[in-house]
Design an enzyme around this catalytic site. Structure first.
Site, PDB file in Angstrom:
ATOM      1  CG  ASP A 254      -6.351   1.765  -7.655  1.00  0.00           C
ATOM      2  OD1 ASP A 254      -5.749   0.905  -6.989  1.00  0.00           O
ATOM      3  OD2 ASP A 254      -6.666   2.881  -7.193  1.00  0.00           O
TER       4      ASP A 254
ATOM      5  CD  GLU B 166      -3.064  -0.346   0.004  1.00  0.00           C
ATOM      6  OE1 GLU B 166      -3.075   0.021  -1.194  1.00  0.00           O
ATOM      7  OE2 GLU B 166      -3.654  -1.347   0.414  1.00  0.00           O
ATOM      8  CG  HIS B 167      -0.135   4.868   0.534  1.00  0.00           C
ATOM      9  ND1 HIS B 167      -0.574   6.006  -0.078  1.00  0.00           N
ATOM     10  CD2 HIS B 167      -1.155   4.437   1.296  1.00  0.00           C
ATOM     11  CE1 HIS B 167      -1.830   6.269   0.317  1.00  0.00           C
ATOM     12  NE2 HIS B 167      -2.197   5.324   1.143  1.00  0.00           N
TER      13      HIS B 167
ATOM     14  CB  SER C  74     -25.217   6.653 -15.477  1.00  0.00           C
ATOM     15  OG  SER C  74     -25.237   6.004 -14.212  1.00  0.00           O
TER      16      SER C  74
ATOM     17  CB  ALA D  66     -16.598   0.997  -0.920  1.00  0.00           C
ATOM     18  N   GLY D  67     -13.496   2.618  -1.615  1.00  0.00           N
ATOM     19  CA  GLY D  67     -12.071   2.301  -1.747  1.00  0.00           C
ATOM     20  C   GLY D  67     -11.840   1.025  -2.541  1.00  0.00           C
ATOM     21  CG  LEU D  68     -14.042  -1.956  -2.529  1.00  0.00           C
ATOM     22  CD1 LEU D  68     -15.339  -2.735  -2.350  1.00  0.00           C
ATOM     23  CD2 LEU D  68     -12.856  -2.802  -2.063  1.00  0.00           C
TER      24      LEU D  68
ATOM     25  CD  GLU E 220      -8.624   8.513 -10.628  1.00  0.00           C
ATOM     26  OE1 GLU E 220      -9.141   7.634 -11.322  1.00  0.00           O
ATOM     27  OE2 GLU E 220      -8.960   8.755  -9.459  1.00  0.00           O
TER      28      GLU E 220
HETATM   29  C1  GLA Z   1      -5.222   4.572  -4.261  1.00  0.00           C
HETATM   30  C2  GLA Z   1      -4.471   4.935  -5.529  1.00  0.00           C
HETATM   31  C3  GLA Z   1      -3.445   3.865  -5.868  1.00  0.00           C
HETATM   32  C4  GLA Z   1      -2.546   3.551  -4.665  1.00  0.00           C
HETATM   33  C5  GLA Z   1      -3.382   3.305  -3.410  1.00  0.00           C
HETATM   34  C6  GLA Z   1      -2.530   3.176  -2.169  1.00  0.00           C
HETATM   35  O1  GLA Z   1      -5.997   3.407  -4.465  1.00  0.00           O
HETATM   36  O2  GLA Z   1      -5.376   5.077  -6.602  1.00  0.00           O
HETATM   37  O3  GLA Z   1      -2.680   4.272  -6.974  1.00  0.00           O
HETATM   38  O4  GLA Z   1      -1.607   4.577  -4.472  1.00  0.00           O
HETATM   39  O5  GLA Z   1      -4.314   4.359  -3.186  1.00  0.00           O
HETATM   40  O6  GLA Z   1      -1.756   2.027  -2.226  1.00  0.00           O
END
Ligand code: GLA
Length: 389
Positions: free
Chosen positions: A172, A34-35, A68, A123-125, A160
């Site tokens: 992502d 992550e990150h 949509s 939702a961070g998905l 993006e």
């Molecule tokens: C978001 C960003 C990704 C990544 C994550 C953290 O999902 O879109 O590029 O940096 O955060 O790992």
């Protein structure tokens, strides 16, 4: 079936016309790493069985017309000068991809498109990456551009970054395009080389549970950009002793003395990235050896590092990890994605899933007054073109 519903919507909103193709792309969870993507490091995401699907046809004009089903909303834009819309934010991901393709010199023709998805929003998905990737593949195919998938991934990320204005890394979009059924992808975000890694959780009697904390912090973008710049600053300072480095990816645990000499915030950020990259490398070995206990420990360690060193967790995510940790059968748990809310993942014994769900529903809801959403996703293939007959 979703395609039938989209076909019906197409004939309602674009009467007398026939759709010619459809595309779909999945959301993701990140198992580990992550990150690290914007630090040229390693990630281990998997595409999930929640997708966004686009269906449509060329329309012989210079306009793109959208409907949509999820938002029950129409939008249209001209390909001649693509601008952002404040009204239909979902449309900006589609506008962004079209804009970037044109800026890269591709000729696009007008299109009529209907779309629908079941990737949970906010939702961070990675519902936005799924929409960008589904759009990139759809527009490429419909306009016969023949751009390769990796280039489309980079373009979706740039859409993006440059059009929507979120400075995300490449993870992502990459997993949404190139995910594989039953596998996670071990991706080197510098070279974009990747390997599939079997996610044999079910075979080992385990389940990957995903919980949406229901927390959405407005801070995500500003804090995300701050973390990015702190990592860059750390690299600049470390360069004095390590002139050959260009990203935190080039720094390892062996350089801990140099990391420890950085100013406090930078020291913590660098320590997370360096240790997280190592955790991904270790995770690959553990997964290949079917050692899910050791893999689970890495999930806990990653969460602690994100909470204490990278400081992107929040009390609700920490609470979910604690509930999971104290439930018998749990092998590991951590936040997934950018943080400050969003979702978390738990690897647990299949036999313990019900107990876990009950405890989360009771304890988390009692302490936070938020009802979380609980999912069990499968690892699925990335974006595809769906031929229509
Ligand atoms: C978001 C960003 C990704 C990544 C994550 C953290 O999902 O879109 O590029 O940096 O955060 O790992």
């Amino acid at each position: 079936m979703q395609i039938e519903k989209l076909k019906q919507a197409f004939s309602e909103h674009f009467p007398g016309r026939q759709p010619t193709i459809a595309s779909s792309a999945p959301g993701r969870v990140n198992l580990l790493g992550e990150h690290t993507d914007y630090n040229d490091g390693f990630v281990l995401p998997m595409a999930i069985d929640a997708r966004i699907t686009l269906l449509g046809a060329l329309n012989g004009t210079n306009e793109v017309n959208l409907y949509s089903l999820d938002f029950e909303a129409k939008d249209s834009f001209s390909l001649e000068a693509i601008t952002q819309t404040e009204i239909h934010r979902w449309s900006n991901y589609i506008r962004g991809v079209c804009d970037l393709l044109q800026k890269d010199g591709y000729n696009l023709a007008g299109m009529d498109i209907v779309l629908q998805g079941n990737v949970p929003l906010g939702a961070g998905l990675s519902s936005s990456a799924a929409l960008e990737v589904a759009t990139a593949l759809f527009v490429d195919k419909l306009n016969d551009l023949k751009v390769n998938k990796t280039e489309l991934v980079k373009l979706a990320q740039r859409a993006e970054n440059e059009f929507v204005g979120v400075n995300c890394g490449i993870m992502d979009q990459f997993i949404s395009m190139l995910g594989e059924k039953d596998h996670a992808l071990f991706l080197d975000c510098r070279s974009l080389d990747y390997q599939t890694v079997a996610a044999r959780f079910e075979e080992a009697g385990c389940t990957l549970v995903v919980i949406n904390s229901g927390v959405k912090r407005g801070l995500v973008d500003s804090e995300y950009n701050l973390r990015r710049s702190q990592c860059e600053e750390a690299v600049q300072l470390l360069k004095k002793d390590l002139p050959e480095i260009t990203a935190l990816r080039d720094v390892t645990i062996e350089h801990l003395d140099l990391i420890n000499a950085l100013p406090e915030a930078l020291r913590k950020r660098a320590r997370h990235v360096v240790s997280e990259n190592q955790r991904v490398l270790d995770a690959i070995e553990f997964l290949k050896a079917d050692n899910l206990e050791a893999f689970g420990e890495l999930l806990y360690a990653s969460h602690e590092s994100l909470r204490d060193d990278y400081e992107v967790s929040c009390s609700e995510l920490d609470l979910l990890v604690e509930i999971a940790r104290s439930t018998p059968g749990t092998l590991g748990a951590r936040m997934t994605g950018a943080g400050f809310g969003g979702s978390m993942i738990i690897l647990t014994a299949k036999s313990a899933v019900e107990e876990l769900k009950n405890r989360v529903m009771d304890e988390y809801t009692a302490k936070t007054q938020i009802t979380p959403e609980i999912f069990t996703f499968k690892a699925v293939e990335g974006a595809t073109i769906i031929p229509l007959d």
